[in-house]
Design a protein around this motif. Structure first.
Motif, PDB file in Angstrom:
ATOM      1  N   SER A  67      -5.061  -2.088  -8.538  1.00 12.27           N
ATOM      2  CA  SER A  67      -3.773  -1.706  -9.108  1.00 12.27           C
ATOM      3  C   SER A  67      -2.642  -1.861  -8.105  1.00 12.27           C
ATOM      4  CB  SER A  67      -3.839  -0.264  -9.613  1.00 12.27           C
ATOM      5  OG  SER A  67      -4.822  -0.134 -10.619  1.00 12.27           O
ATOM      6  N   CYS A  68      -2.922  -1.594  -6.846  1.00 11.48           N
ATOM      7  CA  CYS A  68      -1.895  -1.778  -5.815  1.00 11.48           C
ATOM      8  C   CYS A  68      -1.417  -3.223  -5.777  1.00 11.48           C
ATOM      9  CB  CYS A  68      -2.441  -1.364  -4.452  1.00 11.48           C
ATOM     10  SG  CYS A  68      -2.536   0.422  -4.186  1.00 11.48           S
ATOM     11  N   CYS A  69      -2.358  -4.155  -5.915  1.00 11.06           N
ATOM     12  CA  CYS A  69      -1.996  -5.576  -5.911  1.00 11.06           C
ATOM     13  C   CYS A  69      -1.132  -5.916  -7.118  1.00 11.06           C
ATOM     14  CB  CYS A  69      -3.256  -6.434  -5.901  1.00 11.06           C
ATOM     15  SG  CYS A  69      -4.298  -6.206  -4.439  1.00 11.06           S
ATOM     16  N   PHE A  70      -1.518  -5.422  -8.299  1.00  8.79           N
ATOM     17  CA  PHE A  70      -0.729  -5.670  -9.496  1.00  8.79           C
ATOM     18  C   PHE A  70       0.665  -5.059  -9.383  1.00  8.79           C
ATOM     19  CE2 PHE A  70      -4.753  -6.593 -11.776  1.00  8.79           C
ATOM     20  CZ  PHE A  70      -4.354  -7.740 -12.448  1.00  8.79           C
ATOM     21  N   GLN A  71       0.721  -3.810  -8.933  1.00  8.38           N
ATOM     22  CA  GLN A  71       1.999  -3.114  -8.867  1.00  8.38           C
ATOM     23  C   GLN A  71       2.924  -3.738  -7.833  1.00  8.38           C
ATOM     24  OE1 GLN A  71       3.102  -1.157 -10.941  1.00  8.38           O
ATOM     25  NE2 GLN A  71       4.648   0.180 -10.081  1.00  8.38           N
ATOM     26  N   ARG A  80      10.858  -3.810 -16.678  1.00 13.58           N
ATOM     27  CA  ARG A  80      10.420  -2.478 -16.268  1.00 13.58           C
ATOM     28  C   ARG A  80       8.900  -2.307 -16.384  1.00 13.58           C
ATOM     29  NH1 ARG A  80      14.894   0.925 -15.585  1.00 13.58           N
ATOM     30  NH2 ARG A  80      16.585  -0.482 -15.034  1.00 13.58           N
ATOM     31  N   LEU A  81       8.170  -3.406 -16.208  1.00 13.34           N
ATOM     32  CA  LEU A  81       6.717  -3.308 -16.265  1.00 13.34           C
ATOM     33  C   LEU A  81       6.166  -2.456 -15.127  1.00 13.34           C
ATOM     34  CD1 LEU A  81       5.618  -6.935 -17.256  1.00 13.34           C
ATOM     35  CD2 LEU A  81       5.541  -4.870 -18.656  1.00 13.34           C
ATOM     36  N   HIS A  82       6.903  -2.379 -14.024  1.00 12.08           N
ATOM     37  CA  HIS A  82       6.432  -1.574 -12.895  1.00 12.08           C
ATOM     38  C   HIS A  82       6.503  -0.078 -13.202  1.00 12.08           C
ATOM     39  CE1 HIS A  82      10.806  -1.633 -12.357  1.00 12.08           C
ATOM     40  NE2 HIS A  82      10.684  -0.537 -11.621  1.00 12.08           N
ATOM     41  N   VAL A  83       7.212   0.304 -14.273  1.00  9.25           N
ATOM     42  CA  VAL A  83       7.236   1.699 -14.710  1.00  9.25           C
ATOM     43  C   VAL A  83       6.162   1.942 -15.768  1.00  9.25           C
ATOM     44  CG1 VAL A  83       8.661   3.531 -15.712  1.00  9.25           C
ATOM     45  CG2 VAL A  83       9.687   1.844 -14.189  1.00  9.25           C
ATOM     46  N   GLN A  84       5.893   0.929 -16.582  1.00  9.28           N
ATOM     47  CA  GLN A  84       4.902   1.070 -17.645  1.00  9.28           C
ATOM     48  C   GLN A  84       3.471   0.941 -17.138  1.00  9.28           C
ATOM     49  OE1 GLN A  84       6.363  -2.048 -20.180  1.00  9.28           O
ATOM     50  NE2 GLN A  84       7.713  -0.672 -21.322  1.00  9.28           N
ATOM     51  N   PHE A  85       3.263   0.105 -16.102  1.00  6.43           N
ATOM     52  CA  PHE A  85       1.904  -0.098 -15.611  1.00  6.43           C
ATOM     53  C   PHE A  85       1.271   1.183 -15.060  1.00  6.43           C
ATOM     54  CE2 PHE A  85      -1.051  -1.153 -12.142  1.00  6.43           C
ATOM     55  CZ  PHE A  85      -2.010  -1.847 -12.864  1.00  6.43           C
ATOM     56  N   PHE A  88      -0.785   2.997 -17.596  1.00 11.82           N
ATOM     57  CA  PHE A  88      -2.105   2.403 -17.814  1.00 11.82           C
ATOM     58  C   PHE A  88      -3.044   2.748 -16.663  1.00 11.82           C
ATOM     59  CE2 PHE A  88      -4.918  -1.343 -17.212  1.00 11.82           C
ATOM     60  CZ  PHE A  88      -5.701  -1.178 -18.345  1.00 11.82           C
ATOM     61  N   PHE A  89      -2.511   2.731 -15.443  1.00  8.10           N
ATOM     62  CA  PHE A  89      -3.336   3.055 -14.280  1.00  8.10           C
ATOM     63  C   PHE A  89      -3.879   4.475 -14.354  1.00  8.10           C
ATOM     64  CE2 PHE A  89      -3.417   5.217 -10.143  1.00  8.10           C
ATOM     65  CZ  PHE A  89      -4.450   4.533  -9.533  1.00  8.10           C
ATOM     66  N   TRP A  90      -2.996   5.445 -14.614  1.00 12.18           N
ATOM     67  CA  TRP A  90      -3.433   6.839 -14.666  1.00 12.18           C
ATOM     68  C   TRP A  90      -4.352   7.101 -15.852  1.00 12.18           C
ATOM     69  CZ3 TRP A  90      -3.112   8.680 -10.226  1.00 12.18           C
ATOM     70  CH2 TRP A  90      -1.993   8.572  -9.425  1.00 12.18           C
ATOM     71  N   LYS A  91      -4.168   6.344 -16.947  1.00 11.41           N
ATOM     72  CA  LYS A  91      -5.041   6.511 -18.101  1.00 11.41           C
ATOM     73  C   LYS A  91      -6.481   6.114 -17.757  1.00 11.41           C
ATOM     74  CE  LYS A  91      -3.185   5.727 -21.962  1.00 11.41           C
ATOM     75  NZ  LYS A  91      -2.538   5.090 -23.153  1.00 11.41           N
ATOM     76  N   ARG A 164       4.244   5.316  -3.718  1.00  7.38           N
ATOM     77  CA  ARG A 164       5.384   4.538  -3.220  1.00  7.38           C
ATOM     78  C   ARG A 164       5.641   3.327  -4.104  1.00  7.38           C
ATOM     79  NH1 ARG A 164       3.222   5.774   1.924  1.00  7.38           N
ATOM     80  NH2 ARG A 164       2.251   3.709   2.099  1.00  7.38           N
ATOM     81  N   LEU A 165       4.565   2.625  -4.484  1.00  4.59           N
ATOM     82  CA  LEU A 165       4.723   1.474  -5.363  1.00  4.59           C
ATOM     83  C   LEU A 165       5.206   1.884  -6.749  1.00  4.59           C
ATOM     84  CD1 LEU A 165       1.526  -0.601  -4.449  1.00  4.59           C
ATOM     85  CD2 LEU A 165       3.894  -1.116  -3.834  1.00  4.59           C
ATOM     86  N   GLY A 166       4.881   3.109  -7.146  1.00  2.80           N
ATOM     87  CA  GLY A 166       5.322   3.611  -8.444  1.00  2.80           C
ATOM     88  C   GLY A 166       6.741   4.128  -8.460  1.00  2.80           C
ATOM     89  N   GLY A 167       7.420   4.101  -7.305  1.00  2.00           N
ATOM     90  CA  GLY A 167       8.815   4.524  -7.249  1.00  2.00           C
ATOM     91  C   GLY A 167       9.013   6.013  -7.099  1.00  2.00           C
ATOM     92  N   THR A 168       7.996   6.735  -6.640  1.00  4.03           N
ATOM     93  CA  THR A 168       8.106   8.191  -6.477  1.00  4.03           C
ATOM     94  C   THR A 168       9.243   8.545  -5.521  1.00  4.03           C
ATOM     95  OG1 THR A 168       5.745   8.502  -6.896  1.00  4.03           O
ATOM     96  CG2 THR A 168       6.888  10.266  -5.735  1.00  4.03           C
ATOM     97  N   ILE A 169       9.974   9.571  -5.861  1.00  2.25           N
ATOM     98  CA  ILE A 169      11.066  10.065  -5.016  1.00  2.25           C
ATOM     99  C   ILE A 169      10.534  11.257  -4.232  1.00  2.25           C
ATOM    100  CG2 ILE A 169      13.417  10.985  -4.992  1.00  2.25           C
ATOM    101  CD1 ILE A 169      13.777   9.665  -7.747  1.00  2.25           C
TER     102      ILE A 169
END
Length: 327
Positions: A67-71, A80-85, A88-91, A164-169
């Motif tokens: 998933s890190c590679c995909f993200q 905005r696929l980087h927000v939707q993916f 799917f990862f957590w699911k 970090r890849l998911g954009g966490t603040i």
């Protein structure tokens, strides 16, 4: 000659409380803790369960690497696929861990663009109670959102990279840095992202909701002068949606106070690795999410009054979920 026999009258023994009665009612009292072995309060011990946990952790590790590679690719791709993916990862992670997600209510909020925000579309600030690192997994499956997390998460193995890849603040517990953190959140809101915030500041034991810290509610403070909306330092108008999270099933059985705090909750000085290992031994579990009706910050005089109202809603929702009052 009469013989007098003195008979000592002992007081009647106090009857033991009947666990099948409550006061004058004959209605049985159900204790979820009686369904589990008291000698194993945290996790069952068996070779089969240890093997299950090991396989789960291996599967999550390799799924995380993929998933890190995909993200890393999606975060630089348009759209905005980087927000939707991450949803799917957590699911997939929850499926591996055997976590079933049960939702109530209706979620609001879409993934907007900056143009949509300028045209009046409102992003959403999701407010949820916080009892464990599991909250991110559970909410991540149903919310296309950016999370606000503490600075320590950045250094966690693999999870730090994923967040970090998911954009966490990331925010600190230092009040001096609150201004910059609010500015970072404001920037993300103006870009059209939805934000998820845990305003308790730390995780709880799962049996109560800790008082909310109202400082970050400043991003939802009503804008008094509408001509200031174009100011990039002023948060755009948004909606606030309270969310209640309760872990209420363990291997198909209801969860009581002891199991909720010892199995699911991660708080205080608890280490992450032992808690993850103990949790992974259980076959299945369930988390219930209650999406409350959204709030309009314009209806409140200050961020503190908004924080108090949100706290009351989430607290009541947690109580309703724990006692199974909702249809």
């Amino acid at each position: 000659m009469k013989t007098f026999i003195t008979k000592t009258i002992m007081p009647a023994p106090t009857p033991l409380p009947n666990k099948h009665s409550r006061g004058s009612s004959s209605r049985p009292v159900f204790d979820p803790e009686a369904l589990f072995d008291k000698n194993e309060p945290t996790s069952p011990r068996s070779l089969g369960r240890s093997i299950r946990c090991t396989l789960r952790l291996i599967a999550i590790f390799f799924w995380g690497l993929i998933s890190c590679c995909f993200q890393a690719i999606l975060i630089h791709a348009p759209g905005r696929l980087h927000v939707q993916f991450p949803c799917f990862f957590w699911k997939i992670v929850c499926t591996i861990m055997g976590i079933d997600i049960h939702t109530k209510g209706q979620r609001i909020g879409e993934i907007y663009s900056e143009k949509d925000i300028n045209l009046g579309k409102r992003p959403v600030l999701y407010i949820a109670n916080h009892s464990s690192w599991l909250d991110i997994l559970v909410l991540g499956t149903v919310l296309p959102t950016l999370f606000i997390a503490k600075q320590e998460v950045r250094t966690w193995p693999l999870i730090g990279v994923l967040t970090r890849l998911g954009g966490t603040i990331y925010v600190s517990r230092n009040r001096q840095g609150t201004g910059q953190e609010v500015s970072d959140v404001t920037k993300r809101l103006r870009e059209g992202y939805n934000i998820t915030l845990f305003p308790e500041g730390t995780s709880s034991d799962g049996m109560r909701v800790l008082p909310f810290l109202s400082s970050l509610f400043a991003i939802a403070k009503p804008v008094k002068k509408r001509d200031m909306i174009e100011d990039e330092n002023v948060p755009p108008p948004l909606f606030v949606q309270p969310i209640s999270i309760v872990y209420d099933r363990l291997e198909g059985l209801p969860v009581g106070r002891n199991r909720r705090s010892s199995v699911f909750s991660w708080f205080g000085d608890m280490d992450l690795a032992p808690h993850l290992w103990a949790l992974g031994k259980w076959r299945s579990m369930r988390a219930s999410i209650y999406f409350h009706p959204p709030l309009n910050p314009d209806d409140f005089l200050s961020r503190k009054s908004l924080a108090v109202k949100t706290y009351d809603i989430i607290t009541q929702g947690n109580e309703d979920l724990r006692q199974n009052r909702l249809d």
